[in-house]
Design a protein around this motif. Structure first.
Motif, PDB file in Angstrom:
ATOM      1  N   PRO A  82       0.807  -1.230   0.000  1.00  0.00           N
ATOM      2  CA  PRO A  82       0.000   0.000   0.000  1.00  0.00           C
ATOM      3  C   PRO A  82       0.836   1.274   0.000  1.00  0.00           C
ATOM      4  O   PRO A  82       0.289   2.363  -0.223  1.00  0.00           O
ATOM      5  N   GLY A 106      -9.788   1.981   0.306  1.00  0.00           N
ATOM      6  CA  GLY A 106      -8.332   1.991   0.486  1.00  0.00           C
ATOM      7  C   GLY A 106      -7.945   2.309   1.926  1.00  0.00           C
ATOM      8  O   GLY A 106      -7.057   1.683   2.499  1.00  0.00           O
ATOM      9  N   ARG A 110      -6.228   0.054   5.284  1.00  0.00           N
ATOM     10  CA  ARG A 110      -5.110   0.506   6.107  1.00  0.00           C
ATOM     11  C   ARG A 110      -5.462   0.492   7.587  1.00  0.00           C
ATOM     12  O   ARG A 110      -4.646   0.848   8.424  1.00  0.00           O
ATOM     13  N   ARG A 153      -8.161   8.092  -4.517  1.00  0.00           N
ATOM     14  CA  ARG A 153      -8.109   6.879  -3.700  1.00  0.00           C
ATOM     15  C   ARG A 153      -6.660   6.515  -3.388  1.00  0.00           C
ATOM     16  O   ARG A 153      -6.330   6.114  -2.275  1.00  0.00           O
ATOM     17  N   ALA A 154      -5.805   6.681  -4.408  1.00  0.00           N
ATOM     18  CA  ALA A 154      -4.398   6.348  -4.211  1.00  0.00           C
ATOM     19  C   ALA A 154      -3.751   7.336  -3.242  1.00  0.00           C
ATOM     20  O   ALA A 154      -3.096   6.936  -2.276  1.00  0.00           O
ATOM     21  N   VAL A 157      -4.182   7.268   0.778  1.00  0.00           N
ATOM     22  CA  VAL A 157      -3.402   6.404   1.667  1.00  0.00           C
ATOM     23  C   VAL A 157      -1.945   6.861   1.763  1.00  0.00           C
ATOM     24  O   VAL A 157      -1.117   6.185   2.364  1.00  0.00           O
TER      25      VAL A 157
END
Ligand SMILES: Nc1ncnc2c1ncn2[C@@H]1O[C@H](COP(=O)(O)OP(=O)(O)OP(=O)(O)O)[C@@H](O)[C@H]1O
Ligand SMILES: [Mg+2]
Lengths: 275, 254
Positions: A82, A106, A110, A153-154, A157
């Protein structure tokens, strides 16, 4: 080594062959070396089938090299992580989830608390200018919006590396230019390392600090071009044009070479069938 | 306007034409041999009056619900598992393919031998009719989940439980819904067969009982009711399916 830094990502004699059922192993990437530094924006370009996706999949941990090794932060890459998120050409959004829920997914992975996740997801959405679209499903969004959601979304995180495999290739020219600028804008805030595959040479010169040109048959790293221009870049600028010309000439050589090899191969086949 | 004509007027017209053809065909025979729509309508009224209709419908629907839910609760988890476990699927597939072409009705002699006459053999046959289509639909729904979904989940570090509940189930849901639809149809068809062969109540039995008394009007009344109830069930599940497809963004072909 650049500026005495150690590389963030290293391909050490890394190669990948696929064993198709029919014949001998197919070499998608011949063993090669490539170093990518922390915070660098690297564009991978090359003709179709030269192994760009193979390289990015190796670095992201979706595939394992058949020879050599891929290292990130000094450790071999064994599986996806991730801390390094891949952005796909076809977005990879979950169609049954709203834009907001896609981003929350996402964060949920985590193990971030619900309240905190919601806060971060909304912030990520607003970062890509889609606050008003939080409750929409992907099929209600345009291609550009979908890719923005995937990007949000990327980034939510907070990865240290972003892999992007022809992320804007399916978009129309205007949307593509917009997203290029947005990507550079987002990168100003947090300097993540970006590996960006594209077949659009202009895009590569506009975005990349360095362009790695690849050649096919077998897939390999052919050329490194450092684009020493500050952001934001001006496409009508004469320096931009110079880099563009340099890249097009290098690409042309690779392209012609690929064509020649293909013709030879076909010639051999024709002779073979003639007997 | 054109939409309205297509949706309401034309189907109504088709029903009227169907009734007219039926009436015309029936007029060539005596009512004992081939009753017309009017005779069948009167027969339905009679069945209501003697209090039999609701009883038979309730019994049939109860049996159907039990067998169908049982089949679904067995087939979906098994299908999810086999869809994910390729070696397991490879191993079990021959057995499934061997059992599947056997008509549920062929199970009937054994069903009566094992369970006697009553609810159980009918339930067993409906179960067999619903189980295989449901199982196969679930397996194919899971297997056709695009690999990119797993790639993304994997990339974000999703735990197996989250992959199962958050990806596999929702991604397979539209396909499972199609399975529910198909299984509903085949199960309903076999309800009548099951009840004709091994029960002493329900719509299937109503038809057999009417034959024993040569009540052709009641036979056709039973048939018509089976058709109408099947139609309503189908409407119900189609609505559910469309809701899901809309939510999932699948363009349902009307
Ligand atoms: N899973 C696989 N099995 C067999 N061969 C593969 C596989 N994946 C890629 N290849 C082969 O490896 C070579 C490189 O593929 P790759 O997808 O990396 O190319 P690419 O540069 O990304 O091309 P494009 O620009 O068309 O996306 C191709 O010849 C391809 O056929
Ligand atoms: Mg590719």
């Amino acid at each position: 080594m650049v500026n005495g830094r150690t590389p963030k990502i290293r391909l050490l004699n890394a190669g990948k062959s696929f064993h198709t059922s029919s014949e001998a192993a197919h070499v998608a990437l011949a063993a090669g070396n490539l170093d990518i530094y922390e915070g660098e924006f690297v564009c991978l370009v090359g003709p179709s089938g030269c192994g760009k996706s193979t390289v990015i999949n190796l670095m992201a941990g979706f595939e394992q090299p058949t020879e050599g090794s891929v290292m990130i932060d000094g450790k071999p890459v064994l599986k996806p992580d991730p801390d390094r998120i891949m952005i796909f050409q076809d977005y990879g959004l979950f169609p049954w989830k709203t834009a907001l829920d896609n981003i929350l997914f996402g964060l949920k992975c985590r193990g971030i608390s619900k309240a905190e996740a919601k806060k971060r997801a909304l912030a990520a959405l607003s970062g890509v200018g889609l606050s008003a679209w939080a409750q929409r499903h992907p099929h209600e969004l345009s291609g550009g919006m979908k890719q923005r959601v995937a990007l949000a979304r990327a980034l939510a995180v907070e990865p240290s590396v972003l892999f992007m495999d022809e992320p804007f290739a399916a978009l129309d020219a205007f949307t593509r230019l917009h997203l290029q600028d947005e990507l550079l804008e987002l990168r100003k805030k947090r300097k993540i390392t970006i590996i960006f595959v594209t077949h659009d040479l202009d895009e590569a010169v506009y975005l990349g600090e360095r362009i790695v040109l690849m050649a096919p048959n077998p897939g390999r790293f052919e050329n490194n071009i450092t684009i020493d221009l500050p952001y934001p870049r001006d496409r009508t600028d004469k320096h931009f044009d110079r880099y563009r010309k340099e890249l097009f000439e290098a690409f042309d050589l690779v392209h012609k070479e690929a064509g020649r090899i293909r013709k030879e191969a076909e010639g051999i086949q024709e002779e073979g069938s003639g007997i | 306007m054109a939409e309205k004509i297509q949706k309401f007027f034309l189907p109504t017209l088709a029903v009227v034409v169907f009734l007219m053809i039926w009436q015309y065909a029936a007029s060539h025979y005596t009512p004992d041999l081939f009753p017309g729509p009017r005779d069948v309508f009167l027969a339905i009224l009679e069945l209501i009056k003697v209090g039999r209709l609701w009883k038979d419908i309730t019994i049939s629907l109860t049996r159907f619900s039990i067998a169908y839910s049982l089949a679904v609760t067995c087939a979906i988890p098994l299908g999810l598992f086999l869809g994910r476990c390729r070696p397991c699927h490879r191993a079990i597939d021959p057995v499934v393919q061997l059992l599947r072409p056997i008509s549920p009705i062929a199970w009937f002699p054994l069903a009566v031998l094992w369970f006697g006459i009553g609810n159980t053999p009918a339930i067993f046959i409906i179960f067999m009719a619903a189980f295989f289509p449901m199982l196969l639909a679930t397996i194919s729904a899971v297997r056709s989940i695009p690999a990119i979904n797993y790639k993304v989940a994997n990339n974000f570090g999703a735990k197996p439980a989250l992959v199962f509940l958050g990806i596999i189930i929702p991604a397979a849901f539209p396909g499972i819904m199609t399975g529910l639809h198909i299984a509903l149809g085949t199960a309903w068809i076999h309800l009548v067969a099951g009840e004709m062969l091994g029960a002493d109540s329900g719509l299937g039995y109503l038809i057999i009982d009417a034959r024993n008394f040569l009540r052709t009007d009641q036979i056709m009344a039973g048939m018509l009711l089976v058709g109408i109830l099947g139609l309503l069930l189908n409407k119900l599940i189609t609505a559910g399916e469309q809701f899901i497809n809309k939510k999932w963004g699948i363009n349902a072909q009307q």
